[in-house]
Design a protein around this motif. Structure first.
Motif, mmCIF file in Angstrom:
data_model
loop_
_atom_site.group_PDB
_atom_site.id
_atom_site.type_symbol
_atom_site.label_atom_id
_atom_site.label_comp_id
_atom_site.label_asym_id
_atom_site.label_seq_id
_atom_site.Cartn_x
_atom_site.Cartn_y
_atom_site.Cartn_z
ATOM 1 N N SER A 1 1.047 -0.987 0.243
ATOM 2 C CA SER A 1 -0.020 0.118 0.023
ATOM 3 C C SER A 1 0.838 1.243 0.146
ATOM 4 O O SER A 1 0.498 2.333 -0.135
ATOM 5 N N SER A 2 2.229 1.086 0.247
ATOM 6 C CA SER A 2 2.982 2.362 0.402
ATOM 7 C C SER A 2 3.417 2.571 -0.950
ATOM 8 O O SER A 2 3.581 1.673 -1.800
ATOM 9 N N PRO A 3 3.727 3.799 -1.643
ATOM 10 C CA PRO A 3 4.107 4.183 -2.895
ATOM 11 C C PRO A 3 5.374 3.602 -3.458
ATOM 12 O O PRO A 3 6.358 3.519 -2.503
ATOM 13 N N THR A 4 5.648 2.923 -4.341
ATOM 14 C CA THR A 4 6.867 2.460 -4.970
ATOM 15 C C THR A 4 7.849 3.750 -5.109
ATOM 16 O O THR A 4 7.321 4.776 -5.290
ATOM 17 N N ALA A 5 9.207 3.286 -5.365
ATOM 18 C CA ALA A 5 10.038 4.373 -5.912
ATOM 19 C C ALA A 5 9.464 5.215 -6.941
ATOM 20 O O ALA A 5 9.622 6.446 -7.050
ATOM 21 N N GLU A 6 9.316 4.599 -7.882
ATOM 22 C CA GLU A 6 8.639 5.074 -9.168
ATOM 23 C C GLU A 6 7.625 5.941 -8.918
ATOM 24 O O GLU A 6 7.406 6.978 -9.469
ATOM 25 N N GLU A 7 6.514 5.489 -8.186
ATOM 26 C CA GLU A 7 5.368 6.324 -7.915
ATOM 27 C C GLU A 7 5.781 7.647 -7.370
ATOM 28 O O GLU A 7 5.225 8.916 -7.454
ATOM 29 N N GLN A 8 6.630 7.439 -6.348
ATOM 30 C CA GLN A 8 7.280 8.436 -5.439
ATOM 31 C C GLN A 8 8.116 9.462 -6.354
ATOM 32 O O GLN A 8 7.710 10.746 -6.270
ATOM 33 N N CYS A 9 8.757 9.005 -7.372
ATOM 34 C CA CYS A 9 9.411 9.949 -8.263
ATOM 35 C C CYS A 9 8.341 10.553 -9.207
ATOM 36 O O CYS A 9 8.447 11.707 -9.275
ATOM 37 N N ASP B 1 11.831 13.989 6.663
ATOM 38 C CA ASP B 1 11.269 12.700 6.000
ATOM 39 C C ASP B 1 12.055 12.389 4.471
ATOM 40 O O ASP B 1 11.842 13.177 3.626
ATOM 41 N N PHE B 2 12.978 11.477 4.588
ATOM 42 C CA PHE B 2 13.921 11.372 3.228
ATOM 43 C C PHE B 2 12.915 10.926 2.013
ATOM 44 O O PHE B 2 13.381 11.183 0.991
ATOM 45 N N LYS B 3 11.723 10.481 2.183
ATOM 46 C CA LYS B 3 11.019 9.808 1.077
ATOM 47 C C LYS B 3 10.611 11.013 0.243
ATOM 48 O O LYS B 3 10.103 10.892 -0.872
ATOM 49 N N ASP B 4 10.333 12.159 0.676
ATOM 50 C CA ASP B 4 10.024 13.313 -0.156
ATOM 51 C C ASP B 4 10.930 14.065 -0.908
ATOM 52 O O ASP B 4 10.959 14.951 -1.527
ATOM 53 N N LEU B 5 12.287 13.508 -0.620
ATOM 54 C CA LEU B 5 13.438 14.064 -1.393
ATOM 55 C C LEU B 5 13.882 13.154 -2.810
ATOM 56 O O LEU B 5 14.553 13.382 -3.666
ATOM 57 N N ILE B 6 12.951 11.876 -2.793
ATOM 58 C CA ILE B 6 13.821 10.890 -3.759
ATOM 59 C C ILE B 6 13.063 11.421 -5.160
ATOM 60 O O ILE B 6 11.927 11.679 -5.228
ATOM 61 N N THR B 7 13.799 11.482 -6.142
ATOM 62 C CA THR B 7 13.422 11.938 -7.246
ATOM 63 C C THR B 7 14.262 10.835 -8.318
ATOM 64 O O THR B 7 15.306 10.446 -8.089
ATOM 65 N N SER B 8 13.641 11.044 -9.450
ATOM 66 C CA SER B 8 14.204 10.040 -10.694
ATOM 67 C C SER B 8 15.046 10.916 -11.528
ATOM 68 O O SER B 8 15.954 10.143 -12.201
ATOM 69 N N GLU B 9 15.385 11.947 -11.319
ATOM 70 C CA GLU B 9 16.292 12.651 -12.098
ATOM 71 C C GLU B 9 17.751 12.633 -11.416
ATOM 72 O O GLU B 9 17.738 13.012 -10.084
#
Length: 498
Positions: free
Chosen positions: A172-180, A383-391
């Motif tokens: 149920s938690s967003p994956t890295a791709e969804e977070q990106c 919270d580091f998950k808000d920093l995750i970016t695909s670029e």
């Protein structure tokens, strides 16, 4: 036993486990609740009946007790973790989790009177937040406040946060791709301030906030800075997370032990100023250690990889270290690292590094320190998950102009060492690089060791006078001496005392 059943929500826990047919369940207790582990396990086993469910009690977690210990649970092949006590509510990577926050005592009447007194003194709308252990009393507090408002004819706007959930599934938690994708849709990489708003999502005409297991919504026309935050609970990591993230808001705290209101949050603002100092100090570092402070929070591998890319783009060298809970003795084994980036959950990210040889910063602070052109606007993110970016970050050019160092008191030019270039991933690559580096003698070892002249761990090693048992001698020993034999208490060549 009735107290145990009520405090630890035994019936609700058993219903959750039966509904999903789990047969191997890990019960995770923090140190302060470990005394109740055996009674809770017995009560839960009795409530489950003879269903064949095996319960395992976990204590002394590998990292932080507020996070779900997936490492310990995997050692017993658990299908689910029941987490007791204070929790940061960080999303899990592999295992589902059920949270029992406990029911800390709260004087609802005294808290309600304090809340209304605060609303009379302030002309701002009030947002009531609380530690998760006090969430059980929020409904009673709402009712009591509504009754007092009717009798006093007060018309102040008071809003209450809700608990986000007590069950968590890794799917149920967003994956890295969804977070990106969400990050790229809702933020601009050129505006660091927008990172802080990643805990806020716009849904129709409302802004929905999620932080530390709490959720609340405000009108899209309102700003969170216009609210007075009323915190119910202790001055702990959860309160620090709220106060630092929304540091532009007026904040008061109701002390549930003393039953009084505290308006002094100056100590947290001092922490914020010290964090700014650590960011400036990190800018001058050449060798960075990435401390892995969690192996269970979803997205930790993504943020570690992102930190590597940010550090590399800044022309610096990084090393990843996994050592459990860091302390000054452990980090002293890596004197070449001039700063450490601590990857952990939001409520344990602020590691007090005053006793350490090198400062410890958060991923958010690392982005500020190692990205040229970034400026701190005063907003903060834990919270580091808000920093995750695909670029991937843009590699700084060698022609970039010099920057001003507040630590050194002058303009400095960042170097771009050759060691940051890619090397073949072979088993002998590190040994070959080390041998090559050690063959070149550094004539200014003091500058390398004490003035930050080393650009990598190899430079630091070759500047040391003692490098361990390398087998390289300028003058080979004439003979081989046989050492002493026996026990340390009495060697064979020593006279025994009668």
């Amino acid at each position: 036993m009735d107290n145990i059943s009520s405090r630890y929500e035994i019936p609700r826990t058993a219903e959750f486990l039966r509904g999903r047919a789990y047969t191997r369940v890990a019960l995770q207790f923090p140190d302060e609740l470990l005394k109740d582990a055996a009674p809770v396990a017995r009560a839960l086993r009795r409530e489950l009946g003879g269903g064949g469910t095996k319960l395992f009690v976990m204590a002394d977690t590998a990292y932080n007790s507020c996070c779900v210990d997936e490492v310990g649970a995997s050692a017993i092949d658990a299908q689910c973790v029941v987490h007791y006590g204070h929790s940061c509510m960080s999303p899990t990577s592999n295992l589902p989790a059920f949270f029992v926050f406990g029911k800390a005592p709260l004087d609802v009447g005294a808290c309600c009177r304090s809340l209304l007194d605060c609303s009379r003194e302030s002309n701002k709308p009030i947002l009531v937040l609380c530690g998760l252990e006090y969430a059980h009393a929020l409904d009673d507090l709402k009712g009591a406040a509504a009754e007092l408002c009717k009798s006093d004819s007060c018309n102040h706007e008071i809003q209450y946060a809700d608990v986000m959930c007590s069950e968590m599934s890794p799917s149920s938690s967003p994956t890295a791709e969804e977070q990106c994708r969400q990050s790229n849709e809702s933020t601009h990489n050129d505006d660091l301030a927008n990172f802080v708003n990643s805990c806020c999502n716009v849904e129709g005409s409302m802004r929905k906030y999620n932080l530390g297991g709490l959720t609340w919504s405000i009108s899209i026309d309102d700003k969170i800075d216009d609210y007075l935050l009323y915190w119910i609970g202790q001055d702990n990591s959860a309160f620090a997370n709220v106060a630092l993230t929304f540091n532009k808001c007026d904040i008061v705290r109701y002390d549930t032990v003393e039953n009084q209101l505290s308006r002094d949050v100056s100590h947290l603002m001092k922490i914020l100023r010290r964090r700014y100092y650590l960011v400036e100090k990190a800018k001058d570092a050449n060798i960075i250690g990435i401390l892995v402070g969690t192996l269970g929070v979803a997205g930790y591998l993504d943020i570690i990889e992102q930190m590597k890319n940010v550090i590399k783009a800044a022309g610096k060298k990084s090393y990843t270290l996994v050592m459990g809970r860091p302390n000054s003795a452990k980090l002293a084994n890596f004197p070449e690292c001039e700063v450490f980036v601590y990857v952990s959950c939001a409520q344990t990210a602020l590691l007090d590094s005053k006793e350490f040889l090198a400062p410890v910063i958060t991923p958010f602070e690392a982005v500020l320190a190692f990205s040229r052109g970034r400026e701190w606007t005063g907003e903060y993110l834990l919270d580091f998950k808000d920093l995750i970016t695909s670029e991937k970050p843009e590699v700084a050019s060698r022609s970039t102009e010099a920057r001003f160092s507040f630590i050194k008191g002058g303009y400095v030019e960042d170097d771009f060492p050759q060691e940051n270039e890619e090397h073949p991933e072979t088993s002998l690559a590190l040994a070959e690089l080390t041998e090559k580096a050690l063959s070149v003698r550094n004539q200014n070892n003091d500058a390398v060791l004490y003035q930050g002249g080393a650009k990598s761990a190899i430079d630091y090693l070759k500047a040391r006078s003692y490098r361990g048992l390398t087998g390289e001698y300028e003058v080979a020993p004439d003979t081989v001496l046989i050492g002493r034999t026996g026990r340390a208490a009495v060697y064979s060549d020593e006279k025994t005392k009668q």
